[in-house]
Design a protein around this motif. Structure first.
Motif, PDB file in Angstrom:
ATOM      1  N   LEU A 113      28.991  39.428  48.170  1.00 36.26           N
ATOM      2  CA  LEU A 113      30.255  39.319  47.458  1.00 36.26           C
ATOM      3  C   LEU A 113      30.316  40.363  46.355  1.00 36.26           C
ATOM      4  O   LEU A 113      29.445  40.396  45.479  1.00 36.26           O
ATOM      5  N   ALA A 114      31.306  41.227  46.413  1.00 34.72           N
ATOM      6  CA  ALA A 114      31.523  42.209  45.349  1.00 34.72           C
ATOM      7  C   ALA A 114      32.517  41.615  44.368  1.00 34.72           C
ATOM      8  O   ALA A 114      33.610  41.189  44.757  1.00 34.72           O
ATOM      9  N   ALA A 115      32.127  41.566  43.097  1.00 40.32           N
ATOM     10  CA  ALA A 115      32.980  40.993  42.056  1.00 40.32           C
ATOM     11  C   ALA A 115      33.381  42.073  41.072  1.00 40.32           C
ATOM     12  O   ALA A 115      32.620  43.016  40.811  1.00 40.32           O
ATOM     13  N   ILE A 116      34.565  41.930  40.512  1.00 35.39           N
ATOM     14  CA  ILE A 116      35.047  42.845  39.478  1.00 35.39           C
ATOM     15  C   ILE A 116      34.923  42.150  38.135  1.00 35.39           C
ATOM     16  O   ILE A 116      35.403  41.022  37.954  1.00 35.39           O
ATOM     17  N   GLY A 117      34.268  42.822  37.178  1.00 34.76           N
ATOM     18  CA  GLY A 117      34.106  42.227  35.864  1.00 34.76           C
ATOM     19  C   GLY A 117      33.561  43.217  34.858  1.00 34.76           C
ATOM     20  O   GLY A 117      33.155  44.319  35.213  1.00 34.76           O
ATOM     21  N   HIS A 118      33.578  42.807  33.586  1.00 37.89           N
ATOM     22  CA  HIS A 118      33.160  43.692  32.485  1.00 37.89           C
ATOM     23  C   HIS A 118      33.754  45.075  32.723  1.00 37.89           C
ATOM     24  O   HIS A 118      33.051  46.072  32.842  1.00 37.89           O
ATOM     25  N   THR A 119      35.083  45.087  32.747  1.00 38.87           N
ATOM     26  CA  THR A 119      35.799  46.276  33.191  1.00 38.87           C
ATOM     27  C   THR A 119      36.929  46.652  32.252  1.00 38.87           C
ATOM     28  O   THR A 119      37.608  45.775  31.688  1.00 38.87           O
ATOM     29  N   ASP A 120      37.143  47.945  32.097  1.00 34.59           N
ATOM     30  CA  ASP A 120      38.275  48.484  31.357  1.00 34.59           C
ATOM     31  C   ASP A 120      39.270  49.117  32.328  1.00 34.59           C
ATOM     32  O   ASP A 120      40.055  49.989  31.948  1.00 34.59           O
ATOM     33  N   ALA A 121      39.231  48.686  33.582  1.00 37.11           N
ATOM     34  CA  ALA A 121      40.063  49.288  34.624  1.00 37.11           C
ATOM     35  C   ALA A 121      41.540  49.069  34.356  1.00 37.11           C
ATOM     36  O   ALA A 121      41.954  48.072  33.753  1.00 37.11           O
ATOM     37  N   SER A 122      42.336  49.992  34.850  1.00 39.18           N
ATOM     38  CA  SER A 122      43.783  49.821  34.866  1.00 39.18           C
ATOM     39  C   SER A 122      44.163  48.857  35.988  1.00 39.18           C
ATOM     40  O   SER A 122      43.333  48.474  36.826  1.00 39.18           O
ATOM     41  N   TYR A 123      45.437  48.488  36.007  1.00 33.09           N
ATOM     42  CA  TYR A 123      45.962  47.646  37.086  1.00 33.09           C
ATOM     43  C   TYR A 123      45.716  48.308  38.440  1.00 33.09           C
ATOM     44  O   TYR A 123      45.235  47.660  39.384  1.00 33.09           O
ATOM     45  N   ASP A 124      46.025  49.599  38.534  1.00 31.74           N
ATOM     46  CA  ASP A 124      45.865  50.308  39.809  1.00 31.74           C
ATOM     47  C   ASP A 124      44.395  50.427  40.202  1.00 31.74           C
ATOM     48  O   ASP A 124      44.047  50.283  41.381  1.00 31.74           O
ATOM     49  N   GLN A 125      43.515  50.695  39.234  1.00 35.17           N
ATOM     50  CA  GLN A 125      42.082  50.786  39.531  1.00 35.17           C
ATOM     51  C   GLN A 125      41.544  49.431  39.995  1.00 35.17           C
ATOM     52  O   GLN A 125      40.674  49.365  40.865  1.00 35.17           O
ATOM     53  N   THR A 126      42.065  48.366  39.417  1.00 30.42           N
ATOM     54  CA  THR A 126      41.649  47.025  39.828  1.00 30.42           C
ATOM     55  C   THR A 126      42.046  46.751  41.270  1.00 30.42           C
ATOM     56  O   THR A 126      41.235  46.266  42.076  1.00 30.42           O
TER      57      THR A 126
END
Length: 365
Positions: free
Chosen positions: A175-188
């Protein structure tokens, strides 16, 4: 045959009656309006936990991991991942090897690496000295030596090489999770398109939403990703918890603890990933800057807090058990239905833990 009576929270709704067990398996559900008012729910499944009862997963010590899992089992968590924090690769590798026998034994359902491929801007309580861009050779080695034990990894999608890493993890069955991130909406959204399917503790460790740049929070809620929610009334206001759960729905929301070793222990000084932590009045914070450093939450309390926040009992149970079971591919548990494993938590009418069974057996004393 063992019989447990009360209000049984099933996938189809709440049934007042008797839950019949045949050894470690649920044999049947028998309706009976006189069965009592205890609340019977499936065992909790926690995908994000760093320790508890004075024991930590973060050092890779198998004995400490076994004790932490036992602590949370007593609070109703019958299935869990052992979460590490950002660390040198040598520790990640040794922890994978050390925890693999516990996974084979069923003490743990796998390992979750929260980092080190995270944003320095949104590192929160992660140790900044260990943060780095994804290293393909490290991923390959961890998955190889883990032999299926590595089940989830949190990555910031805006990092160099992150999208390739996310796709690699997905294709490897992690499972790849997204977190601890400063990503933009598009990068997310690019991260989700690359294969990310989980949001690590939504809102926490993320760029806050803004009406002209929605950022990762809105990006994740508007995607297909399942969002983790820490229901300790500290990481999230109850109103925000209810909002996020309502936005994503119970099939895309999971309750997690993000608990550290201080869970169930007195206030005082602790450690997380090589950093000093002070716990006061249940709140864990880094000594260096006051950042929230995990929680002192257990899953039974998380369920009770979610219901108090306005989430229905059936939805809260789905978030605490059914949805995380599906994410892990564990079709033998996560709900109360005939033929499934008898992982059961009995609660009083006010949702206080009363009894725990894992595969039909109480936790070892």
């Amino acid at each position: 045959m063992t019989r447990i009576s009360g209000r049984i929270v099933t996938p189809g709704g709440i049934v007042t009656g008797h839950l019949d067990l045949d050894g470690g398996t649920i044999a049947g559900i028998v309706p009976d309006d006189t069965a009592g008012d205890d609340v019977i729910v499936p065992g909790f499944i926690d995908l994000h936990c760093h320790g508890g009862g004075g024991h930590t997963f973060t050092t890779g010590d198998p004995a400490a991991a076994r004790a932490a899992a036992a602590f949370h089992l007593a609070h109703g968590t019958t299935t869990m991942l052992a979460s590490l924090v950002s660390s040198p690769f040598e520790l990640m590798r040794s922890a994978t090897l050390g925890f693999r026998p516990l996974v084979d034994e069923g003490v743990l359902a796998g390992i979750h690496f929260e980092g080190p491929y995270l944003s320095a801007v949104r590192c929160g309580a992660q140790n900044p000295q260990y943060l780095r861009d994804p290293v393909p050779a490290e991923l390959t080695e961890l998955i190889k030596v883990g032999e299926g034990a590595v089940r989830m990894m949190t990555v910031a999608p805006e990092l160099v090489g992150a999208l390739e890493a996310i796709t690699y993890l997905r294709d490897a069955g992690v499972l790849a999770a997204i977190g601890h991130t400063d990503a933009s909406y598009d990068q997310t959204h690019a991260g989700v398109a690359a294969g990310a399917s989980v949001a690590t503790h939504l809102f926490n460790g993320m760029r806050p939403p803004h009406h002209r740049e929605p950022g990762p929070v809105v990006g994740l809620l508007s995607s297909t990703a399942t969002v983790e929610l820490i229901a300790d009334n500290i990481h999230l206001h109850p109103g925000m918890l209810k909002f996020a759960a309502g936005s994503a729905g119970p099939a895309r929301s999971i309750l997690v603890t993000d608990a550290m070793d201080a869970t169930g222990m007195p206030d005082g000084s602790y450690e997380l990933g090589g950093q000093a932590v002070v716990v006061a009045d249940r709140v864990a914070r880094l000594s260096r800057d006051g950042s929230i450093a995990g929680s002192t939450l257990t899953m039974d309390v998380a369920l009770r807090n979610a219901v108090a926040a306005g989430v229905s009992l059936t939805d809260a149970v789905t978030m605490a058990s059914t949805t995380p079971a599906r994410l892990l591919g564990l079709s033998d548990r996560g709900a109360l239905a005939p033929g499934l494993r008898a992982d059961i938590v009995v609660l009083t009418p006010d949702l206080t833990r009363k009894q725990v069974l894992q595969a039909g057996l109480p936790p070892a004393p």
